[in-house]
Write an enzyme that holds these catalytic residues in place. Structure first.
Site, PDB file in Angstrom:
ATOM      1  N   ASP A 301       0.713  -1.538   0.031  1.00 51.40           N
ATOM      2  CA  ASP A 301      -0.087  -0.041   0.461  1.00 51.40           C
ATOM      3  C   ASP A 301       0.518   1.181  -0.474  1.00 51.40           C
ATOM      4  O   ASP A 301       1.613   1.006  -0.234  1.00 51.40           O
ATOM      5  CB  ASP A 301      -0.978   0.111   1.313  1.00 51.40           C
ATOM      6  CG  ASP A 301      -2.159   0.805   0.798  1.00 51.40           C
ATOM      7  OD1 ASP A 301      -2.143   2.005   0.616  1.00 51.40           O
ATOM      8  OD2 ASP A 301      -3.123  -0.164   0.508  1.00 51.40           O
ATOM      9  N   HIS A 335       1.527   2.083  -3.285  1.00 49.22           N
ATOM     10  CA  HIS A 335       0.144   3.038  -3.826  1.00 49.22           C
ATOM     11  C   HIS A 335       0.429   4.657  -4.178  1.00 49.22           C
ATOM     12  O   HIS A 335       0.400   5.048  -4.755  1.00 49.22           O
ATOM     13  CB  HIS A 335      -1.066   2.862  -3.189  1.00 49.22           C
ATOM     14  CG  HIS A 335      -2.080   1.392  -3.366  1.00 49.22           C
ATOM     15  ND1 HIS A 335      -3.089   1.278  -2.394  1.00 49.22           N
ATOM     16  CD2 HIS A 335      -1.272   0.571  -3.747  1.00 49.22           C
ATOM     17  CE1 HIS A 335      -3.351  -0.020  -2.835  1.00 49.22           C
ATOM     18  NE2 HIS A 335      -2.633  -0.915  -3.595  1.00 49.22           N
TER      19      HIS A 335
END
Length: 484
Positions: A301, A335
């Site tokens: 992430d 991300h």
């Protein structure tokens, strides 16, 4: 006797920081309105230096407490929860020092740190956190996606402590995988099987959302056994003087390093190599005076995500995250490299990012700000310079005020995003967009400045909506000069 250099440095540093901030504000107030003028920033990076000086350093007493002296067995099978607890208790009661984990594999339940304790992993040491979920009960005061709850204990946890550290060159292995913790996210690629319980089921996140809407006190938001909300890896709650240094984190259930309502935090030289769901590398939340330096992030992430609470719970707590410096870090998969949001309802300000590298075909964005009108919040005074970006998938800078992964998230809290500065940035492959900005018509994004920025290889140079004119200074995208 404890010798904290931080206490000696803070007063002078605070005076300097306040003066610099006042000078910066004065400069901004006197700035010409012409979009082509260069905003004066002569003192900005001195502000970052003053923040680091105020954070200071921690020194612990020379006393050492070897966990083997308290019954620990380094065979990777014997449960050592009690040995860790006894060593930490003895260290704290005698005034502090170093709890030593020597070479070997140590299986344990959650480790709860106490004031003046440095948990130190020597070379070759690996702490394996048990897969037995009952070991992380009873529930403790923690959080989930920006909402405070009573839940499974974080794997390493401290609440209300001062002068704590996790240091060394060993490995912290959360042992999360497709059979343990990860399936609860509800995604097939992380081991979820159709029909199994997951975090979006009615008794999990929907119930928590309803509790927050109804104003349920935190101590009555009890989850844990029978629920599927994963624990954090390392969380400091309401702590001061925190040092996380040198160690490697892998196989995290959820967010990796989470300073929550904490002050004077240093994260130095750590490695995060964890590709599970929501495996953010470091997420300061409601926290101030945070220094993240010399770190390597390779995550499932966001590499670094600065947060300040979600929706009504963030507005209840109302503590902005501020005075945060990120430098000399290397970001791979993730991300985003440095991100603000999406749990951002109490706001973020005074963020400084410098001398970092970001490069991976699996890195979506370099700098990212994400929120919506349910979360609201503000982001202001963000300074980024001397960044080398090899490759990103989507955008170099993405600002999105329509963020949502749980469907449409529209409310009455219009976010405010202003004074975002990128300087001395080189990008070899800019991804789908150079800049991707989606503001709100009611309150456009403002104060975006790009200085000495070169972006190559972006499929689409710009997609900008509801943003005041961007100030381009010596900036090119795909070989086209955008300078005002």
């Amino acid at each position: 006797m404890l010798n904290f250099k931080r206490n000696r440095l803070r007063n002078n540093a605070l005076v300097l920081l306040n003066c610099l901030l006042l000078l910066s504000i004065s400069c901004k107030n006197n700035e010409k309105k012409a979009e082509t003028s260069e905003p004066p920033q002569t003192s900005v990076w001195s502000e970052a230096d003053a923040i680091i000086e105020k954070i200071g350093t921690i020194e612990f007493p020379d006393s050492t407490f070897d966990i083997k002296d308290y019954g620990a067995v380094a065979d990777g099978r014997t449960l050592n929860t009690e040995a860790f607890s006894k060593a930490i208790e003895a260290c704290s009661l005698t005034g502090g020092g170093k709890v030593v984990v020597s070479s070997g594999k140590y299986l344990t339940g959650p480790i709860h740190l106490k004031s003046n304790v440095n948990l130190h992993l020597e070379k070759g040491a690996e702490i394996l956190f048990t897969k037995d979920k009952s070991a992380y009960l009873p529930a403790v005061h923690t959080s989930y996606e920006g909402m405070e709850i009573m839940n499974y204990s974080p794997l390493i946890y401290a609440k209300g402590q001062k002068n704590i550290a996790v240091t060394g060159s060993g490995i912290l292995n959360g042992q999360a995988d497709k059979t343990n913790w990860w399936p609860w996210c509800g995604a097939d690629r992380y081991g979820y099987q159709e029909g199994d319980p997951k975090q979006k089921d009615e008794h999990n996140l929907p119930t928590l959302f309803k509790m927050i809407e109804d104003g349920t006190p935190v101590e009555k938001r009890v989850f844990g056994e029978g629920n599927q909300l994963r624990p954090l890896f390392l969380q400091t709650l309401e702590c001061e003087n925190v040092l996380i240094q040198g160690v490697t984190f892998t196989n995290a259930p959820f967010w990796v390093i989470h300073p929550l309502k904490s002050k004077y935090v240093t994260v130095d030289g750590i490695t995060v190599n964890s590709h599970g769901p929501n495996n953010d590398g470091c997420d300061p939340e409601y926290s101030s005076y945070v220094h993240i330096t010399n770190c390597k992030f390779n995550t499932g992430d966001d590499c670094i995500a600065i947060k300040s609470g979600r929706n009504g719970d963030g507005r209840r707590v109302n503590i902005p995250s501020e005075n945060i410096v990120v430098e000399n870090c290397d970001m791979k998969d993730g991300h985003g490299g440095v991100v603000m949001g999406s749990e951002i309802s109490a706001g973020v300000r005074n963020v400084f990012v410098r001398n970092c590298t970001m490069n991976s075909p699996n890195l979506d964005r370099a700098i990212r700000i994400k929120t919506n009108t349910l979360r609201g919040g503000f982001v202001e005074n963000v300074y980024v310079k001397d960044i080398e970006v090899g490759q990103v998938k989507e955008a170099v800078l993405k600002i999105n005020t329509y963020y949502g992964i749980y469907g449409v998230q529209e409310g009455e809290f219009i976010p405010s995003i202003s004074n975002i500065n990128l300087e001395n940035i080189t990008v070899e492959k800019g991804g789908k967009y150079g800049l991707l900005i989606k503001g709100r018509e009611e309150r456009p994004v403002s104060g975006i400045t790009l200085k000495n920025v070169t972006i190559k290889g972006a499929e689409t140079p710009l997609l900008v909506e509801n943003c005041e004119p961007i100030n381009y200074i010596n900036t090119s995208i795909n070989g086209v000069d955008y300078s005002n």
